[in-house]
Write an enzyme that holds these catalytic residues in place. Sequence first.
Site, PDB file in Angstrom:
ATOM      1  N   CYS A 184      -3.911   7.776 -11.554  1.00 45.06           N
ATOM      2  CA  CYS A 184      -3.757   6.606 -10.839  1.00 45.06           C
ATOM      3  C   CYS A 184      -5.138   6.128 -10.111  1.00 45.06           C
ATOM      4  O   CYS A 184      -5.829   6.838  -9.500  1.00 45.06           O
ATOM      5  CB  CYS A 184      -3.099   7.007  -9.502  1.00 45.06           C
ATOM      6  SG  CYS A 184      -3.008   5.978  -8.422  1.00 45.06           S
ATOM      7  N   CYS A 219      -5.404   5.459  -6.609  1.00 46.24           N
ATOM      8  CA  CYS A 219      -5.220   6.759  -5.624  1.00 46.24           C
ATOM      9  C   CYS A 219      -6.710   7.689  -5.605  1.00 46.24           C
ATOM     10  O   CYS A 219      -7.239   8.008  -4.633  1.00 46.24           O
ATOM     11  CB  CYS A 219      -4.287   7.708  -6.098  1.00 46.24           C
ATOM     12  SG  CYS A 219      -2.819   6.837  -6.576  1.00 46.24           S
ATOM     13  N   ASP A 220      -7.146   7.646  -6.742  1.00 47.07           N
ATOM     14  CA  ASP A 220      -8.364   8.733  -7.006  1.00 47.07           C
ATOM     15  C   ASP A 220      -9.875   8.198  -7.535  1.00 47.07           C
ATOM     16  O   ASP A 220     -10.708   8.800  -7.501  1.00 47.07           O
ATOM     17  CB  ASP A 220      -7.855   9.670  -8.281  1.00 47.07           C
ATOM     18  CG  ASP A 220      -6.655  10.492  -7.945  1.00 47.07           C
ATOM     19  OD1 ASP A 220      -6.537  10.831  -6.646  1.00 47.07           O
ATOM     20  OD2 ASP A 220      -5.769  10.675  -8.730  1.00 47.07           O
TER      21      ASP A 220
END
Length: 309
Positions: free
Chosen positions: A135, A138-139
């Site tokens: 992701c 997200c990261d």
Amino acid sequence: MAEHTRLLIVGSGPAGYTAALYASRAELSPVLIAGSQPGGQLMITTDVENYPGFPKGILGPDLMDLFKAQAERFGTRFVQGTVTSLDLSRRPFRAVVDEKEDWTADALVLSTGASAKWIGLPREAELSGYGVSACATCDGFFFKGKELAVVGGGDTAMEEATFLTKFATRVTVIHRRGELRASKIMQERARKNPKIAFRWDSVVADILGSREEGVTGLVLQDVKTGARSNFSCQGLFVAIGHEPNTKLFAGQIELDAKGYVRTVPGTTKTSVPGVFACGDVQDPFYRQAVTAAGSGCMAAIDAGHWLAG
Ligand code: NAP
């Protein structure tokens, strides 16, 4: 004592929320169990540019907030939690939420969606969260000024690679063929980005690094020659597609060869009368937010007819 509802909706992406909207407007008093990732895959997406009605695009999480608010406005009851077991063999159907809360329902809508696939390398799981991710939204932030690799050749891989160039100095897309699967517009966007490079006909054979130092590189294998080579990078993003979330009811309902719920063509009816499926859990082909929402609407209408009958 179990609580009873006429219609229980399991899962909360565009399909589940739309089923809830239509079912609540049809006065079926639906209860929606939101699942472990309320809002589904759009919660980990950035701009959604192809959902009709938003000519300037909209952020995935914002779109899902709007879906939820609209279903809530007509009386959908939302339950935060995950269905941990489901019994389709008796009537009413029975669902257990977080191994403690019991629900029974006359009809069910399954909208559990799909999850990101992993390559299956042993070190992938070990280094997940330590340089390996599925992701970018997200990261990505953690990889400022780093060199990254993205595996995959579809729209997700192009989207992830493009997004990661905000942070990374260079992103290399590693694809197992010499031709991308992604749509032309996403390909063009990635190809024109000076920070994106491509490594064709290659697969990741191993991931180098440790939890202490993070990812330090990859071992790539040329699928044509079999030759292996080391590739230096500090992060690996896996973007090779998704698999349907059907563990909960596998063995109780008919699935196709790829594990997707089989529905009667042109409807959302499954092999169990009174159980309907919509969204990515039953769609190996289109997998779009708009098609998921459309099938959620169909599931609510199908469930309404069935309950009336
Ligand atoms: P996908 O279209 O199924 O593409 C998966 C890619 O990963 C393919 O290129 C495939 O290679 C590769 N792959 C699969 N298994 C692999 C493995 N074990 N090792 C190495 N490579 C592997 O999946 P997706 O990109 O997630 O897209 C899913 C759907 O969502 C599509 O319909 C897509 O259009 C849609 N989507 C749309 C948007 C958007 O419009 N904004 C964004 C994301 C996704 P092969 O090509 O060789 O099979």
